[in-house]
Design a protein around this motif. Structure first.
Motif, short mmCIF file in Angstrom:
data_model
loop_
_atom_site.label_atom_id
_atom_site.label_comp_id
_atom_site.label_asym_id
_atom_site.label_seq_id
_atom_site.Cartn_x
_atom_site.Cartn_y
_atom_site.Cartn_z
N MET A 128 76.96 -19.51 -76.36
CA MET A 128 76.51 -19.31 -77.72
C MET A 128 77.56 -19.76 -78.73
N LEU A 129 78.80 -19.33 -78.50
CA LEU A 129 79.86 -19.65 -79.45
C LEU A 129 80.17 -21.14 -79.44
N GLY A 130 80.02 -21.74 -78.25
CA GLY A 130 80.33 -23.17 -78.09
C GLY A 130 79.55 -24.02 -79.08
N PRO A 131 78.20 -24.02 -78.95
CA PRO A 131 77.42 -24.85 -79.87
C PRO A 131 77.61 -24.43 -81.32
N MET A 132 77.86 -23.15 -81.55
CA MET A 132 78.05 -22.69 -82.94
C MET A 132 79.32 -23.26 -83.52
N GLU B 142 66.99 -24.71 -93.55
CA GLU B 142 67.55 -24.78 -92.19
C GLU B 142 67.61 -23.39 -91.56
N ILE B 143 68.03 -22.42 -92.37
CA ILE B 143 68.11 -21.05 -91.86
C ILE B 143 66.72 -20.57 -91.45
N GLY B 144 65.72 -20.88 -92.29
CA GLY B 144 64.34 -20.52 -91.98
C GLY B 144 63.88 -21.13 -90.67
N ILE B 145 64.21 -22.42 -90.49
CA ILE B 145 63.82 -23.10 -89.25
C ILE B 145 64.47 -22.41 -88.05
N ARG B 146 65.75 -22.13 -88.19
CA ARG B 146 66.47 -21.51 -87.09
C ARG B 146 65.86 -20.15 -86.75
N MET B 147 65.51 -19.40 -87.79
CA MET B 147 64.93 -18.09 -87.54
C MET B 147 63.58 -18.22 -86.84
N ALA B 148 62.75 -19.20 -87.31
CA ALA B 148 61.44 -19.39 -86.70
C ALA B 148 61.58 -19.74 -85.23
N ILE B 149 62.63 -20.48 -84.93
CA ILE B 149 62.84 -20.95 -83.58
C ILE B 149 63.44 -19.88 -82.67
N GLY B 150 63.91 -18.81 -83.27
CA GLY B 150 64.38 -17.71 -82.42
C GLY B 150 65.78 -17.21 -82.71
N ALA B 151 66.41 -17.69 -83.81
CA ALA B 151 67.74 -17.18 -84.14
C ALA B 151 67.60 -15.74 -84.63
N ARG B 152 68.45 -14.87 -84.09
CA ARG B 152 68.45 -13.49 -84.60
C ARG B 152 69.37 -13.43 -85.81
N GLN B 153 69.30 -12.31 -86.52
CA GLN B 153 70.14 -12.17 -87.72
C GLN B 153 71.61 -12.38 -87.38
N LYS B 154 72.02 -11.81 -86.25
CA LYS B 154 73.44 -11.90 -85.95
C LYS B 154 73.85 -13.32 -85.56
N ASP B 155 72.88 -14.13 -85.07
CA ASP B 155 73.19 -15.53 -84.78
C ASP B 155 73.50 -16.27 -86.07
N ILE B 156 72.69 -16.02 -87.08
CA ILE B 156 72.88 -16.68 -88.37
C ILE B 156 74.19 -16.19 -88.99
N THR C 288 76.83 -14.99 -87.48
CA THR C 288 77.96 -15.57 -86.75
C THR C 288 78.18 -17.02 -87.16
N GLN C 289 77.08 -17.75 -87.29
CA GLN C 289 77.20 -19.17 -87.61
C GLN C 289 77.93 -19.37 -88.94
N PHE C 290 77.52 -18.64 -89.96
CA PHE C 290 78.13 -18.85 -91.28
C PHE C 290 79.54 -18.26 -91.34
N LEU C 291 79.73 -17.18 -90.62
CA LEU C 291 81.06 -16.58 -90.60
C LEU C 291 82.05 -17.54 -89.92
N LEU C 292 81.60 -18.12 -88.81
CA LEU C 292 82.45 -19.07 -88.09
C LEU C 292 82.81 -20.24 -88.98
#
Ligand SMILES: Nc1ncnc2c1ncn2[C@@H]1O[C@H](COP(=O)(O)OP(=O)(O)OP(=O)(O)O)[C@@H](O)[C@H]1O
Ligand SMILES: [Mg+2]
Lengths: 404, 236
Positions: free
Chosen positions: A1-5, A311-325, A327-331
């Motif tokens: 998970m962290l890798g692609p992020m 983009e965030i909307g797309i990611r959420m529709a595709i299955g990103a959970r809140q914490k994935d989003i 983590t992504q922006f925090l990273l």
């Protein structure tokens, strides 16, 4: 998970290089100015003061140009050994050491090294609380009979002798004159000007004057080191030394001293004060820059969240959970601040090395300050990245998808 | 009989607006079995997209029940809904919705990232899916470099990558010309033949004719629900 992020964060950072670079600037400046602070400039000064010896005055020979009351030569050594002996009689004076020093070439076998040669009396070591690590010091009788013995400092010893070789008992040459080394001095490090105090040879004053420096006036010295019995006694010692020397040199009321008195502790204090102010200033610059840098990161992340709402909307529709989003922006925020930190460190350390190379100042680079810089950068990233990241994670998927 | 893929009972959805609550769905009952191909039709503002968003677990209903493959999702927490969206549903949007800065392979592989699949299998699967829609040659291109029809095929490849049981498509041909629309519909037809349940929204009768069942919305209600006439089916 962290890798692609991490990959994506890197990607996002690179997709708007100019903006990212400008955002990083605050971090770069902040961390860059933390570097010299962390290097413990204050520590270095405190160290130096303690190695110089406490409650010291140095009396330096000046010129007689103001009146020519004494010999008509105009310039010249105005202090002599008799002055030193007279000062030693004053109240509250514990040690007096007339010294004459200069840089000379040392020769041992095939090796050459140039070091500071100090001609002085045994009280010099006491005044400066300089101890020996091996051998013994020369005595008053060595001074009286001008014996050719020497005490060698650590740096000079390291450069003349191979490691493991005991300098004591060896004979070195200074200006063709052979000197037998009878003691090795303990290490002292740098003095206030950043000069290495251990690159030193100490020999009896008389020998120095006769064999090494050659003085025009017998018994004249350039410097007399005076140690007061306590810090409280220093002002009165300064007064009495001045009065004594003026009287001995027959200086009239309306004329200037033909010598200078410098208070080493005061010099050290002012150096320490300067460093402290510098550190405070750099600290202030660093904190303000880090704050501004952090706010810059927050700002750019907020812009980024808005720009990438869809983009965030797309990611959420595709299955990103809140914490994935989140983590992504925090990273991404952390990556900006850490990269800024890295660049700041490179510039800071580079600058420090440059200062070391072209000036006498020595800035020590400690691993600790590097770690602190990274920790600070990461926390700035987390602290200022959290709000935008939470904002991104809290977006409503449908609203985000509909965003144009 | 196996559990229906979709079972909706008395589904209501009201939006909060400045003028008060606006009811967009006013009690919808619908059952969609495994392997069905349903076209949802109706005039603008009749609540089709609202319904699709609820089916897609992107939104929660104000009232009513929604069972997705046997699970009541009406009041599931957000993270569980995200997992459902990731594993069970594939989305195809009118505007394609590819990530503009990622290449096609990465776009297609994205659902697998959130399914915690390792990098290599992720790539391999993405390649397979791109090949499936005939675009493996463009794996490293950015979405902007390919045509709208191709982008929609990439979006379908992305929707398929996690082997979903249900594909939801809100006006998937809305931005495409009629020829490209036919291609996309043919692709949906193939997927449906493989057993994937498909629900799509369309305004056009000839697009809806590809589906096996047509549901018509009007003013937040279902007003008709019929099998596509055999004549229409035969003509495509
Ligand atoms: N977020 C919202 N807030 C308030 N009202 C909304 C919202 N979303 C939709 N509506 C309203 O709900 C009704 C149904 O909208 P919906 O988007 O479901 O229609 P639709 O059938 O998909 O129309 P179209 O064919 O134009 O896409 C419309 O009147 C619309 O204005
Ligand atoms: Mg709609």
């Amino acid at each position: 998970m962290l890798g692609p992020m991490l990959g994506e964060a890197w990607h996002a950072m690179g997709s708007n290089r100019m903006r990212t670079a400008l955002t990083m600037l605050g971090m770069v400046i902040g961390v860059g100015s933390v570097v010299p602070i962390g290097q413990g400039a204050q520590y270095a000064v405190a160290q130096t003061i303690s190695t110089m010896g406490s409650n010291l005055y140095i009396v330096i020979a000046g010129s007689t140009s103001t009146g020519g009351v004494r010999t008509g030569s105009g310039f010249g050594p105005t202090l002599n050994v008799a002055d030193a002996e007279a000062i030693a009689e004053l109240d509250d004076v514990t040690h007096v050491a007339p010294t004459h020093q200069g840089t000379q070439q040392l020769v041992y076998g095939a090796k050459n090294w140039s070091a500071t040669v100090v001609g002085t009396t045994p009280s010099y070591l006491d005044a400066r609380s300089w101890t020996l690590v091996s051998g013994y010091a020369f005595s008053e009788s060595d001074v009286r009979s001008a014996t050719r013995v020497a005490l060698i400092g650590k740096t000079a010893a390291e450069n003349l002798f191979v490691p493991g070789e005991d300098p004591v008992g060896k004979t070195i040459r200074i200006r063709q004159t052979p000197f037998t080394i009878i003691g090795v001095l303990g290490a002292k490090g740098q003095n206030l000007d950043g000069r290495d105090q251990d690159d030193t040879i100490i020999i009896p004053l008389t020998t120095a004057q006769r064999k090494v420096f050659g003085v025009p006036f017998a018994g004249s010295v350039r410097v007399i080191m005076v140690q007061a019995s306590s810090a409280e006694a220093m002002p009165s010692v300064e007064k009495s030394v001045t009065a004594l020397l003026r009287q001995r040199h027959r200086i009239r009321e309306d004329m200037d001293n033909d010598f200078y008195i410098r208070n080493l502790a005061a010099a050290a204090d002012s150096a320490a004060e300067t460093t402290r102010v510098m550190s405070l200033l750099l600290g202030a610059i660093a904190s303000v820059s880090l704050l501004v840098g952090g706010i810059g990161i927050m700002n750019i992340m907020l812009v980024s969240v808005t720009e990438r709402t869809r983009e965030i909307g797309i990611r959420m529709a595709i299955g990103a959970r809140q914490k994935d989003i989140l983590t992504q922006f925090l990273l991404e925020a952390i990556m900006i601040s850490i990269t800024g930190c890295l660049i700041g460190l490179i510039l800071g350390i580079g600058g420090a090395l440059l200062v070391n190379a072209i000036t006498d100042m020595v800035i020590v680079i400690s691993g600790g300050s590097v770690l602190v810089a990274f920790a600070v950068a990461a926390s700035v990233g987390v602290f200022f990245g959290l709000y935008p990241a939470r904002k991104a994670a809290a977006l409503d998927p449908i609203e985000a998808l509909r965003y144009q | 009989m196996a559990e229906a893929v979709i079972r909706v009972v008395g589904l209501c959805k009201s939006y909060e607006t400045a003028a008060g609550l606006f009811p967009a769905l006013k009690g919808v009952d619908l059952m969609i079995e495994r392997g069905e191909f349903v076209a949802i039709m109706g005039p603008s503002g009749s609540g089709k997209s609202t319904f699709m968003n609820l089916l897609g677990c992107l939104d929660t209903p104000t009232m009513g029940e929604y069972h997705l493959v046997g699970r009541n999702v009406a009041h599931m927490p957000g993270d569980e809904l995200a997992i459902l969206r990731n594993r069970t549903i594939g989305f195809v949007f009118q505007g394609f919705n590819l990530l503009p800065r990622s290449n096609l392979e990465d776009n297609v592989a994205l659902p697998l990232v959130y399914a915690h699949v390792e990098r290599e299998p992720r790539r391999e699967k993405a390649r397979q899916m791109l090949a499936r829609v005939g675009l493996d040659a463009y794996a490293k291109s950015l979405p902007a470099r390919i045509s709208g029809g191709q982008q929609q095929r990439v979006a379908i490849a992305r929707a398929l990558i996690n082997s979903p049981r249900l594909i939801l498509a809100d006006e998937p041909t809305g931005n495409l010309d009629s020829h490209t629309s036919e291609e996309i519909m043919a692709l949906f037809g193939q997927l449906n033949d493989e057993g994937i349940t498909i629900v799509l929204v369309t305004h056009e009768a000839d697009i809806a004719a590809h589906a096996k069942r047509q549901v018509r919305f009007l003013d937040g209600h279902i007003v008709s629900d019929v099998a596509t006439p055999a004549r229409a089916l035969a003509s495509c």
